[in-house]
Design an enzyme around this catalytic site. Structure first.
Site, mmCIF file in Angstrom:
data_model
loop_
_atom_site.group_PDB
_atom_site.id
_atom_site.type_symbol
_atom_site.label_atom_id
_atom_site.label_comp_id
_atom_site.label_asym_id
_atom_site.label_seq_id
_atom_site.Cartn_x
_atom_site.Cartn_y
_atom_site.Cartn_z
ATOM 1 N N GLY A 50 0.811 -1.220 0.000
ATOM 2 C CA GLY A 50 0.000 0.000 0.000
ATOM 3 C C GLY A 50 0.841 1.265 0.000
ATOM 4 N N THR A 51 1.919 1.258 0.753
ATOM 5 C CA THR A 51 2.760 2.460 0.834
ATOM 6 C C THR A 51 3.326 2.796 -0.545
ATOM 7 O OG1 THR A 51 3.348 1.878 3.101
ATOM 8 C CG2 THR A 51 4.798 3.437 1.970
ATOM 9 N N GLN A 153 -7.512 0.244 3.952
ATOM 10 C CA GLN A 153 -8.311 -0.238 5.096
ATOM 11 C C GLN A 153 -9.730 -0.571 4.678
ATOM 12 O OE1 GLN A 153 -7.732 -0.802 8.426
ATOM 13 N NE2 GLN A 153 -5.546 -0.431 8.185
ATOM 14 N N THR A 211 11.036 -7.458 -11.150
ATOM 15 C CA THR A 211 10.507 -8.797 -11.404
ATOM 16 C C THR A 211 9.249 -9.031 -10.576
ATOM 17 O OG1 THR A 211 12.712 -9.605 -11.890
ATOM 18 C CG2 THR A 211 11.087 -11.267 -11.281
ATOM 19 N N CYS A 299 4.947 6.483 20.508
ATOM 20 C CA CYS A 299 5.943 6.881 21.493
ATOM 21 C C CYS A 299 7.208 7.309 20.740
ATOM 22 C CB CYS A 299 6.250 5.700 22.397
ATOM 23 S SG CYS A 299 7.107 6.189 23.875
HETATM 24 N N1 PLP Z 1 -2.725 2.977 3.939
HETATM 25 C C1 PLP Z 1 -3.424 2.590 5.007
HETATM 26 C C2 PLP Z 1 -4.739 3.244 5.277
HETATM 27 C C3 PLP Z 1 -2.937 1.593 5.846
HETATM 28 O O1 PLP Z 1 -3.637 1.219 6.918
HETATM 29 C C4 PLP Z 1 -1.689 0.998 5.532
HETATM 30 C C5 PLP Z 1 -1.096 -0.047 6.407
HETATM 31 O O2 PLP Z 1 -1.210 -0.033 7.586
HETATM 32 C C6 PLP Z 1 -1.000 1.445 4.401
HETATM 33 C C7 PLP Z 1 -1.545 2.423 3.621
HETATM 34 C C8 PLP Z 1 0.332 0.866 4.017
HETATM 35 O O3 PLP Z 1 0.210 -0.374 3.411
HETATM 36 P P1 PLP Z 1 1.468 -1.375 3.403
HETATM 37 O O4 PLP Z 1 1.626 -1.831 4.827
HETATM 38 O O5 PLP Z 1 1.070 -2.474 2.482
HETATM 39 O O6 PLP Z 1 2.636 -0.614 2.905
#
Ligand code: PLP
Length: 355
Positions: A50-51, A153, A211, A299
């Site tokens: 996701g990131t 999410q 890849t 924290c």
């Molecule tokens: N976006 C949201 C809303 C998330 O909750 C998360 C992961 O916690 C991410 C992006 C990031 O995804 P990933 O952990 O696959 O990089």
């Protein structure tokens, strides 16, 4: 996934029989993922999670046409930091319930805006955002902008194919719906131009080199199928469990309050705060009791900092540091809820009595 880690280990980019076998699996997975995201197969770009999908959406669109980016104050760090890295980033505030303030967002829009990013569901407090309304505002006030939504999410709980129709870019991550970690996807609608952020061999029609993680992608598609097939039943069951948990804790712990508006949240989110305690200490006690939880605070160098999400919702710092997030998933059972209903009040009581 197992066959693609063992005997069917071909690289889909090759041209021989072993590669073709992997390519077939990749193509089939792409069709499944596209279908569940309301996209065409060619619009799906597989990523390392996701990131990466969020970064590709924001940095990749900005690189094609530089300009301002607008994002909501409660975005995941994958969006937040990708936006903040750009020269003109504008943050749209949220209301006390965590929903983006549409008037304030509209006030940030102008023809110089190139990317607007508003998540579908929040990872900390579970709030679902009015993406359609956001997209409508963008089309009118910032016609040169693309709309990105982080649906990471949302996918386990909501029909993303339907709810994200108005977005040009949609990010998901497999490990949020029972798939493997380190694999995700970004929908890039036809006509949306994007620069790669990872350069190399030109895979994914030159939008994401590297890849293919065939086993991961196959696993993501399988997890999507299972999630969507059981989603209605899971959402109903988990919402009931979440309500039992939240109502039980509100009734049994004095000075407890719920964060945000439960009706506007995804089913798996239970977020509360407790007067007079610090959640970091609460998490330690809960871990010892077998309850895996997290806090709405991070924290940093010894100091407990309230999370940016709670701060954006106007939650005072002294209240934010006593917050607790109990996330439910498709595998959560009645027995798990019973355990939490015993452990949380006992832990809060213990912390208060030793304060
Ligand atoms: N976006 C949201 C809303 C998330 O909750 C998360 C992961 O916690 C991410 C992006 C990031 O995804 P990933 O952990 O696959 O990089």
């Amino acid at each position: 996934m197992l066959p693609f880690l063992t005997e069917r280990f071909g690289n889909p980019s090759g041209s021989h029989a072993v590669a073709r076998e992997a390519r077939k699996a990749l193509d089939e997975a792409r069709e499944v993922v596209a279908d569940f995201l309301g996209a065409r197969p060619g619009e799906v770009v597989f990523t390392g999670g996701g990131t990466e999908a969020d970064n590709l959406a924001i940095a990749g669109c900005h690189a094609v046409r530089p300009g301002a980016v607008v994002y909501s104050a409660v975005e995941h760090h994958g969006v937040l930091h990708a936006c903040r890295a750009l020269p003109d980033s504008r943050v749209a505030p949220v209301r006390a319930d965590g929903v983006v303030d549409l008037d304030a967002l509209t006030g940030l829009l102008d023809p110089s805006v190139r990317v607007v990013s508003v998540m579908l569901a929040n990872n900390e407090v579970g709030t679902v955002q009015p993406l359609d309304e956001v997209a409508r505002a963008v089309r009118t006030a910032a016609p040169a902008a693309v709309v990105h939504t982080d649906a990471v999410q949302a996918f386990p709980w909501l029909d993303v194919a339907d709810l994200a129709q108005g977005a040009d870019l949609v990010a998901v991550s497999a490990h949020k719906f029972g798939g493997p970690k380190g694999v995700g996807a970004l929908v890039v609608r036809d006509g949306v131009e994007i620069e790669p952020i990872i350069h190399g061999g030109g895979q994914e029609r030159d939008r994401r080199s590297g890849t293919y993680n065939v086993a991961g992608i196959v696993g993501m598609a399988a997890a999507m199928k299972e999630t969507v097939a059981g989603r209605r039943e899971t959402v109903e069951r988990i919402a009931r469990l979440r309500d039992r948990l939240a109502d039980g804790l509100l009734a049994s712990v004095s000075g407890a309050q719920e964060t945000g508006d439960r009706a506007a949240k995804i089913a798996g989110n239970c977020h509360l705060w407790f007067d007079g305690i610090e959640s970091e200490a609460l998490l330690v006690l809960l871990d010892g009791a077998g309850v895996c939880a997290s806090a709405g605070s991070a924290c940093t160098s010894g100091a407990v900092e309230p999370s940016h999400v709670l701060t954006a919702m106007g939650v005072p710092a002294e209240r934010a540091v006593g917050s607790l997030r109990l996330s439910l998933g498709a595998t959560t059972t009645d027995a798990d809820i019973d355990l939490a209903l015993d452990a949380v009040p006992a832990a809060v009581e213990r912390l208060r009595s030793t304060a």
